[in-house]
Write a protein that holds these residues in place. Structure first.
Motif, PDB file in Angstrom:
ATOM      1  N   GLY A 142      -3.432   3.660  -4.041  1.00  0.00           N
ATOM      2  CA  GLY A 142      -3.751   2.670  -3.013  1.00  0.00           C
ATOM      3  C   GLY A 142      -4.988   3.000  -2.198  1.00  0.00           C
ATOM      4  O   GLY A 142      -5.902   3.692  -2.654  1.00  0.00           O
ATOM      5  N   THR A 143      -5.002   2.497  -0.975  1.00  0.00           N
ATOM      6  CA  THR A 143      -6.129   2.698  -0.075  1.00  0.00           C
ATOM      7  C   THR A 143      -5.730   3.639   1.049  1.00  0.00           C
ATOM      8  O   THR A 143      -4.548   3.818   1.337  1.00  0.00           O
ATOM      9  CB  THR A 143      -6.607   1.358   0.526  1.00  0.00           C
ATOM     10  N   GLY A 144      -6.720   4.235   1.702  1.00  0.00           N
ATOM     11  CA  GLY A 144      -6.460   5.129   2.819  1.00  0.00           C
ATOM     12  C   GLY A 144      -7.701   5.939   3.138  1.00  0.00           C
ATOM     13  O   GLY A 144      -8.772   5.725   2.562  1.00  0.00           O
ATOM     14  N   ASN A 190       0.817  -1.204   0.000  1.00  0.00           N
ATOM     15  CA  ASN A 190       0.000   0.000   0.000  1.00  0.00           C
ATOM     16  C   ASN A 190       0.855   1.262   0.000  1.00  0.00           C
ATOM     17  O   ASN A 190       0.513   2.242  -0.667  1.00  0.00           O
ATOM     18  CB  ASN A 190      -0.974  -0.001   1.177  1.00  0.00           C
ATOM     19  N   SER A 191       1.971   1.265   0.715  1.00  0.00           N
ATOM     20  CA  SER A 191       2.837   2.446   0.729  1.00  0.00           C
ATOM     21  C   SER A 191       3.394   2.735  -0.660  1.00  0.00           C
ATOM     22  O   SER A 191       3.504   3.889  -1.068  1.00  0.00           O
ATOM     23  CB  SER A 191       3.970   2.280   1.743  1.00  0.00           C
ATOM     24  N   HIS A 194      -8.303   8.380  -2.564  1.00  0.00           N
ATOM     25  CA  HIS A 194      -7.654   7.088  -2.821  1.00  0.00           C
ATOM     26  C   HIS A 194      -8.442   6.295  -3.855  1.00  0.00           C
ATOM     27  O   HIS A 194      -9.662   6.157  -3.740  1.00  0.00           O
ATOM     28  CB  HIS A 194      -7.519   6.293  -1.522  1.00  0.00           C
ATOM     29  N   ARG A 229      -6.966   0.738  -4.933  1.00  0.00           N
ATOM     30  CA  ARG A 229      -6.301  -0.454  -5.461  1.00  0.00           C
ATOM     31  C   ARG A 229      -5.482  -1.088  -4.340  1.00  0.00           C
ATOM     32  O   ARG A 229      -4.946  -0.402  -3.485  1.00  0.00           O
ATOM     33  CB  ARG A 229      -5.385  -0.069  -6.623  1.00  0.00           C
ATOM     34  N   SER A 230      -5.373  -2.417  -4.356  1.00  0.00           N
ATOM     35  CA  SER A 230      -4.597  -3.089  -3.313  1.00  0.00           C
ATOM     36  C   SER A 230      -4.016  -4.388  -3.840  1.00  0.00           C
ATOM     37  O   SER A 230      -4.558  -4.996  -4.764  1.00  0.00           O
ATOM     38  CB  SER A 230      -5.474  -3.366  -2.086  1.00  0.00           C
ATOM     39  N   LEU A 233       1.908   1.704  -3.544  1.00  0.00           N
ATOM     40  CA  LEU A 233       0.755   2.096  -4.363  1.00  0.00           C
ATOM     41  C   LEU A 233       0.384   3.556  -4.129  1.00  0.00           C
ATOM     42  O   LEU A 233       0.066   4.281  -5.067  1.00  0.00           O
ATOM     43  CB  LEU A 233      -0.446   1.201  -4.063  1.00  0.00           C
ATOM     44  N   ASN A 234       0.448   4.009  -2.876  1.00  0.00           N
ATOM     45  CA  ASN A 234       0.107   5.398  -2.576  1.00  0.00           C
ATOM     46  C   ASN A 234       1.206   6.373  -2.970  1.00  0.00           C
ATOM     47  O   ASN A 234       0.971   7.579  -3.026  1.00  0.00           O
ATOM     48  CB  ASN A 234      -0.270   5.557  -1.103  1.00  0.00           C
TER      49      ASN A 234
END
Length: 148
Positions: free
Chosen positions: A93-95, A39-40, A103, A106-107, A42-43
């Motif tokens: 990503g997610t958040g 996730n880190s 966000h 995506r994950s 992706l973000n």
């Protein structure tokens, strides 16, 4: 002669107004392993949308997509207003969404979770009527981002 000059001025084609909501940056080479899907990482991949106008713009129903035709590479804005002069960052990503960061959601899934290709791609911004408002392309592996 004045009437002729006025007629020529009126007959000139109108220039299209520049969009007030535009893609301002795409960060396509996020830090971390490109295959991890963490996730880190992706973000660390994102697109920024800026309102350069003097009025707030309701982005509900607007979309961001990349050049691929994959349906899962389309982000549709929910209820969201972009205030005048402000920028929103859309992370892959997610958040937790805020007034400045959204966000995509995506994950996992390694490279398939990412949206932006690392060497070349195009981002498209469409309004709620499906009309193209702005686009930004990059074709370089020399940088991690593209200022549009």
């Amino acid at each position: 002669m004045v009437a002729t000059a006025a007629a020529l001025t009126l007959a000139a084609p109108a220039q299209a107004a520049a969009p007030t909501v535009k893609i301002s940056r795409i960060w396509y080479d996020s830090p971390g392993s490109p295959d991890s899907g963490a996730n880190s990482s992706l973000n660390g991949e994102y697109v920024q949308i800026k309102n350069t106008g003097r009025s707030a713009v309701n982005l509900a129903g607007w979309t961001v997509r990349d050049k691929t035709t994959r349906a899962d590479h389309v982000y549709t804005f929910g209820t969201f207003t972009l205030r005048a002069g402000k920028t929103v960052t859309l992370r892959t990503g997610t958040g937790r969404d805020t007034s400045t960061t959204l966000h995509w959601g995506r994950s996992g899934g390694g490279t398939f979770a990412y949206i932006w290709n690392q060497s070349k791609d195009t981002g498209y911004l469409h309004n709620a009527r499906g009309q193209l408002v702005d686009s930004c392309s990059y074709n370089s592996s020399r940088y991690d981002y593209k200022n549009c």
